[in-house]
Scaffold this motif. Structure first.
Motif, PDB file in Angstrom:
ATOM      1  N   THR A 185       0.830  -1.204   0.000  1.00  0.00           N
ATOM      2  CA  THR A 185       0.000   0.000   0.000  1.00  0.00           C
ATOM      3  C   THR A 185       0.870   1.262   0.000  1.00  0.00           C
ATOM      4  O   THR A 185       0.453   2.304  -0.490  1.00  0.00           O
ATOM      5  CB  THR A 185      -0.842   0.007   1.301  1.00  0.00           C
ATOM      6  N   LYS A 186       2.066   1.140   0.581  1.00  0.00           N
ATOM      7  CA  LYS A 186       2.917   2.319   0.776  1.00  0.00           C
ATOM      8  C   LYS A 186       3.754   2.602  -0.481  1.00  0.00           C
ATOM      9  O   LYS A 186       3.183   2.800  -1.533  1.00  0.00           O
ATOM     10  CB  LYS A 186       3.762   2.119   2.040  1.00  0.00           C
ATOM     11  N   HIS A 187       5.090   2.555  -0.395  1.00  0.00           N
ATOM     12  CA  HIS A 187       5.905   2.974  -1.546  1.00  0.00           C
ATOM     13  C   HIS A 187       5.707   2.109  -2.787  1.00  0.00           C
ATOM     14  O   HIS A 187       5.957   2.555  -3.893  1.00  0.00           O
ATOM     15  CB  HIS A 187       7.388   2.931  -1.184  1.00  0.00           C
ATOM     16  N   ILE A 188       5.317   0.847  -2.606  1.00  0.00           N
ATOM     17  CA  ILE A 188       5.251  -0.057  -3.759  1.00  0.00           C
ATOM     18  C   ILE A 188       4.152   0.396  -4.718  1.00  0.00           C
ATOM     19  O   ILE A 188       4.406   0.562  -5.906  1.00  0.00           O
ATOM     20  CB  ILE A 188       5.107  -1.522  -3.287  1.00  0.00           C
ATOM     21  N   ASP A 189       2.955   0.652  -4.219  1.00  0.00           N
ATOM     22  CA  ASP A 189       1.976   1.364  -5.059  1.00  0.00           C
ATOM     23  C   ASP A 189       2.504   2.792  -5.246  1.00  0.00           C
ATOM     24  O   ASP A 189       2.725   3.235  -6.360  1.00  0.00           O
ATOM     25  CB  ASP A 189       0.588   1.367  -4.401  1.00  0.00           C
ATOM     26  N   GLY A 190       2.711   3.473  -4.155  1.00  0.00           N
ATOM     27  CA  GLY A 190       3.374   4.774  -4.189  1.00  0.00           C
ATOM     28  C   GLY A 190       2.532   5.928  -4.677  1.00  0.00           C
ATOM     29  O   GLY A 190       2.993   7.071  -4.700  1.00  0.00           O
ATOM     30  N   GLN A 191       1.306   5.630  -5.090  1.00  0.00           N
ATOM     31  CA  GLN A 191       0.477   6.720  -5.591  1.00  0.00           C
ATOM     32  C   GLN A 191      -0.899   6.713  -4.956  1.00  0.00           C
ATOM     33  O   GLN A 191      -1.890   7.208  -5.534  1.00  0.00           O
ATOM     34  CB  GLN A 191       0.415   6.648  -7.118  1.00  0.00           C
ATOM     35  N   GLY A 192      -0.960   6.116  -3.745  1.00  0.00           N
ATOM     36  CA  GLY A 192      -2.158   6.216  -2.919  1.00  0.00           C
ATOM     37  C   GLY A 192      -3.414   5.575  -3.483  1.00  0.00           C
ATOM     38  O   GLY A 192      -4.515   6.031  -3.203  1.00  0.00           O
ATOM     39  N   ARG A 193      -3.289   4.484  -4.276  1.00  0.00           N
ATOM     40  CA  ARG A 193      -4.479   3.942  -4.941  1.00  0.00           C
ATOM     41  C   ARG A 193      -4.976   2.636  -4.340  1.00  0.00           C
ATOM     42  O   ARG A 193      -6.138   2.507  -3.983  1.00  0.00           O
ATOM     43  CB  ARG A 193      -4.167   3.717  -6.439  1.00  0.00           C
ATOM     44  N   THR A 194      -4.081   1.644  -4.251  1.00  0.00           N
ATOM     45  CA  THR A 194      -4.557   0.305  -3.897  1.00  0.00           C
ATOM     46  C   THR A 194      -3.878  -0.220  -2.640  1.00  0.00           C
ATOM     47  O   THR A 194      -2.740   0.139  -2.338  1.00  0.00           O
ATOM     48  CB  THR A 194      -4.246  -0.685  -5.045  1.00  0.00           C
ATOM     49  N   LEU A 195      -4.590  -1.106  -1.932  1.00  0.00           N
ATOM     50  CA  LEU A 195      -4.003  -1.771  -0.770  1.00  0.00           C
ATOM     51  C   LEU A 195      -3.386  -3.090  -1.215  1.00  0.00           C
ATOM     52  O   LEU A 195      -3.886  -3.736  -2.144  1.00  0.00           O
ATOM     53  CB  LEU A 195      -5.088  -2.059   0.267  1.00  0.00           C
ATOM     54  N   GLY A 196      -2.323  -3.481  -0.550  1.00  0.00           N
ATOM     55  CA  GLY A 196      -1.714  -4.770  -0.863  1.00  0.00           C
ATOM     56  C   GLY A 196      -0.607  -5.091   0.114  1.00  0.00           C
ATOM     57  O   GLY A 196      -0.163  -4.228   0.886  1.00  0.00           O
ATOM     58  N   GLY A 197      -0.187  -6.337   0.101  1.00  0.00           N
ATOM     59  CA  GLY A 197       0.910  -6.763   0.972  1.00  0.00           C
ATOM     60  C   GLY A 197       1.722  -7.843   0.299  1.00  0.00           C
ATOM     61  O   GLY A 197       1.280  -8.454  -0.682  1.00  0.00           O
ATOM     62  N   VAL A 198       2.940  -8.071   0.797  1.00  0.00           N
ATOM     63  CA  VAL A 198       3.805  -9.119   0.245  1.00  0.00           C
ATOM     64  C   VAL A 198       4.576  -9.789   1.378  1.00  0.00           C
ATOM     65  O   VAL A 198       4.999  -9.123   2.324  1.00  0.00           O
ATOM     66  CB  VAL A 198       4.852  -8.546  -0.755  1.00  0.00           C
ATOM     67  N   ILE A 199       4.735 -11.108   1.247  1.00  0.00           N
ATOM     68  CA  ILE A 199       5.571 -11.889   2.165  1.00  0.00           C
ATOM     69  C   ILE A 199       6.681 -12.497   1.319  1.00  0.00           C
ATOM     70  O   ILE A 199       6.398 -13.151   0.303  1.00  0.00           O
ATOM     71  CB  ILE A 199       4.761 -13.035   2.812  1.00  0.00           C
ATOM     72  N   LEU A 200       7.938 -12.301   1.730  1.00  0.00           N
ATOM     73  CA  LEU A 200       9.077 -12.833   0.965  1.00  0.00           C
ATOM     74  C   LEU A 200       9.967 -13.664   1.872  1.00  0.00           C
ATOM     75  O   LEU A 200      10.273 -13.252   3.001  1.00  0.00           O
ATOM     76  CB  LEU A 200       9.886 -11.682   0.372  1.00  0.00           C
ATOM     77  N   ALA A 201      10.395 -14.822   1.374  1.00  0.00           N
ATOM     78  CA  ALA A 201      11.234 -15.715   2.181  1.00  0.00           C
ATOM     79  C   ALA A 201      11.797 -16.807   1.294  1.00  0.00           C
ATOM     80  O   ALA A 201      11.652 -16.752   0.060  1.00  0.00           O
ATOM     81  CB  ALA A 201      10.400 -16.323   3.314  1.00  0.00           C
TER      82      ALA A 201
END
Ligand SMILES: Cc1ncc(COP(=O)(O)O)c(C=O)c1O
Length: 398
Positions: A214-230
């Motif tokens: 939702t934050k810098h990855i979208d970066g343009q205040g539009r969509t919510l989202g999350g990521v898990i990396l491992a």
């Protein structure tokens, strides 16, 4: 006859190139921009193929709750950026945090976390996990002895965020990873404030990294989202089934927005970081500002740790205005370009008063321990011309 274009192994490409070309899957139409696959399900040519897919004997998509081509492109591009073996996307950052923690524990386990956490993450650790028989201990994240003392034989995992919200405290990720691993547990790092470009927790020893996309990855205040990396093993053991069966999936549309946003992430984060440095400097020199918190500044209490584990100070600046709530409110209300919002990592600069918004839920003594007073403000620096932002701050402070 035209021979097919050669394609380079994405692992040999630098970050910015990976973020433009990495993990693209073209359809038969050879589109330049990655396609948006808005579909819930997939057709199988035969019953035998359906059976093989369900058994896992044949690769392919089954159902968009857990596999979709657009979401898969976003996950793979994120994994390339992070240097992770595997990634799973979720509907929000909180879905990622919850899955990464809940997927690892069972009743009777114990979790350690830094106490300076985003409020909802604190809820997961302090309230949700204990309801299911998982005890938790909160520690001062910068105190390595406190981490050592908190570890127990049944500690399964540890969780931290660095830099922290809102005072931008920096926790030594490599040192905490060592302590946690010595105790036989795993370390999960919420890397939202640093962004995947400025800090690589997996290289520092973390086992799992989570993002609010939702934050810098979208970066343009539009969509919510999350990521898990491992690692593949971590995802297969703790994350994949939890997400598949409980269903906090990222919608293909949101994945597409974020996939396209990754192409500009390095340019945005670099520009926002440069502006944040300039604004931190301006604020530090202003008579009405008592203190500035910015990990890229020499006066930051963990400057050396920040220098060792981050390649830039980041896009957020916190500062204490001379005065209390009344003065902080009057200042923020007088801004005309910088918007008042609890969000961050947006192209638009945003300011928040943590005591009365993001950290309102905390007890006064918890806020005091975290250094969140009535004069504290957190500024998320956007993509505007930095001189306009300096003028906006100067006029409002004046
Ligand atoms: C550090 C941090 N972690 C997690 C989250 C949760 O992300 P989301 O709002 O996408 O659920 C946020 C912000 O909301 C955050 O600032």
């Amino acid at each position: 006859m035209v021979s097919p274009r050669k394609s380079r192994d994405p692992q040999t490409l630098r970050s910015a190139t990976r973020l433009v070309h990495g993990a693209s899957m073209r359809s038969q139409f050879e589109e330049t921009s990655e396609a948006l696959f808005l579909t819930q399900g997939y057709l199988y040519d035969t019953m035998e193929i359906a059976e093989a897919r369900f058994k896992g004997d044949e690769p392919g998509f089954i159902y968009s709750r857990f596999s979709n081509p657009t979401v898969a492109m976003f996950e793979k591009r994120m994994a390339l950026l992070e240097g992770a073996e595997a990634a799973r996307a979720t509907a929000s950052g909180m879905a990622a945090v919850t899955a990464a923690m809940m997927g690892q524990v069972k009743a009777g386990d114990h979790v350690v976390a830094a106490r300076a956490l985003f409020g909802s993450c604190l809820y997961v650790v302090e309230e949700l996990l204990p309801r299911f028989g998982v005890e938790s201990t909160l520690v001062e994240g910068t105190d390595l002895d406190a981490w050592r003392a908190a570890m127990r034989p049944n500690t399964k995992t540890a969780f931290l965020e660095s830099p922290t919200n809102p005072t931008l405290e920096v926790i030594d990720i490599a040192a905490v990873a060592e302590i946690v691993h010595d105790g036989g547990a795993t370390l999960v790092v919420d890397n939202v404030f640093a962004t995947p470009l400025l800090q690589k927790p997996l290289q520092l020893g973390a086992d799992c990294v989570v993002y609010s996309a939702t934050k810098h990855i979208d970066g343009q205040g539009r969509t919510l989202g999350g990521v898990i990396l491992a690692s593949e093993t971590f995802i297969a053991t703790h994350v994949h089934n939890f997400l598949r069966q409980t269903g906090p999936s990222l919608s293909p549309f949101n994945a597409w927005v974020m996939l396209k946003s990754l192409e500009t992430l390095p340019v945005r984060v670099a520009a926002q970081t440069r502006s944040a440095e300039r604004l931190a400097e301006f604020l530090a020199g202003h008579a009405r500002v008592k203190r500035v918190f910015y990990p890229g500044r020499r006066d930051h209490p963990q400057y050396e740790v920040a220098r060792a584990q981050m390649s830039g100070g980041g896009t957020l600046v916190a500062f204490e205005i001379d005065g209390a709530k009344k003065e902080a409110f009057a200042f923020a209300n007088a801004l005309s370009i910088i918007g008042i919002s609890n969000n961050l990592g947006d192209a638009k600069s945003l300011i928040t008063h943590p005591e009365t918004t993001t950290h309102q839920r905390l007890k006064p003594e918890q806020r005091a321990a975290l250094g969140i007073g009535p004069g504290l403000l957190r500024l998320s620096v956007g993509l505007e011309d930095v001189e306009d932002l300096v003028e906006d701050l100067a006029l409002a402070l004046g």
